[in-house]
Write an enzyme that holds these catalytic residues in place. Structure first.
Site, short mmCIF file in Angstrom:
data_model
loop_
_atom_site.label_atom_id
_atom_site.label_comp_id
_atom_site.label_asym_id
_atom_site.label_seq_id
_atom_site.Cartn_x
_atom_site.Cartn_y
_atom_site.Cartn_z
N GLY A 1 14.48 -54.02 35.94
CA GLY A 1 14.43 -52.97 36.82
C GLY A 1 15.70 -52.14 37.16
CG HIS A 2 20.22 -52.34 38.37
ND1 HIS A 2 21.44 -52.30 37.54
CD2 HIS A 2 20.38 -51.54 39.59
CE1 HIS A 2 22.26 -51.62 38.48
NE2 HIS A 2 21.66 -51.42 39.76
#
Lengths: 157, 92
Positions: A37-38
């Site tokens: 996600g990051h």
């Protein structure tokens, strides 16, 4: 590092309690849901997790100073600076210096480096209080053994 | 050279963003000035550093909880300053 368990420190590599200094080793995993996600296509360690890593590095110094009789809880972060991105697979070195040990609180200056380059730093303040229960105390002592906190600093148990 | 009270009032004013003229020696740090526990941590750190002492906050709290003292004895500023002066004198 076990990011999903918020266990950021692999090993205490140097500890000087009279000198008020600690050094830790923290290996960023190659893969983690965090990186998915990051960010998608550009995985980097979230800054807040770097702050947590610095807080845990300093936290072990405070625990050692207290002989594991009291628990430091993160209270305040001052002037946190994320100087460079941290990528999956990087080997990090955490350092912390105890600036002040007050009554019920402690202040450290902490930083993280990789390959000799400073990646981030911050001043971190903790509330230092008795362990709220035996379960947490036992878990922290088990973790202390796992990360290599010398036995002499477990004596509060 | 600033008095203990002037130093403490200055620390509180700057740390907690409270106007200096709203702070008096009779002010209770928590009840009158509204300083919360996190801001008090900042104040305690600044006071400990400024005077080279370690205020025994845990002991003071224990004494209040045990009924030996009231919060006013430690947190009304004139009393806080008297305690700071005692700690400085004990250190000398």
């Amino acid at each position: 590092m076990r990011l999903e368990y918020f266990q950021m420190i692999d090993r205490i590599t140097a500890l000087d309690v009279p000198g008020k200094r600690i050094e830790t080793a923290c290996a960023v995993p190659d893969q983690s849901p965090v990186f998915e996600g990051h960010f998608p296509g550009y995985p980097i360690m979230p800054g807040v997790l770097l702050i947590e890593t610095m807080a845990q590095t300093g936290g072990w110094l405070v625990l050692a100073t207290q002989r594991c009789e009291k628990m430091p809880f993160l209270m305040q972060v001052e002037k946190a600076k994320m100087r460079s991105f941290v990528a999956p697979g990087q080997a990090l070195v955490g350092t912390a210096e105890l600036l002040h040990e007050g009554s019920g609180y402690a202040v450290v200056k902490a930083s993280i480096s990789a390959g000799g380059k400073k990646m981030c730093d911050a001043e971190i303040r903790y509330g230092v209080v008795p362990f709220p229960n035996d379960t947490l105390k036992a878990a922290m002592l088990e973790t202390a053994t796992r990360v290599g906190l010398p036995e002499e600093f477990h004596h509060g148990a | 050279m600033a008095s203990t009270y002037e130093t403490v009032a200055g620390i509180i004013s700057e740390t907690c963003d409270i106007e200096l003229d709203k702070i008096t020696p009779e002010s209770h740090a928590i009840n009158d000035l509204g300083i919360d526990s996190l801001d008090f941590l900042d104040v305690a750190f600044a006071i400990d550093k400024a005077f080279g002492i370690k205020m025994p906050l845990e002991q003071w709290t224990a004494d209040v909880n045990a009924g030996k003292f009231k919060t006013e004895d430690f947190f009304v500023l004139k009393n806080l300053c008297a305690n700071i002066d005692s700690l400085v004198a004990a250190k000398a």
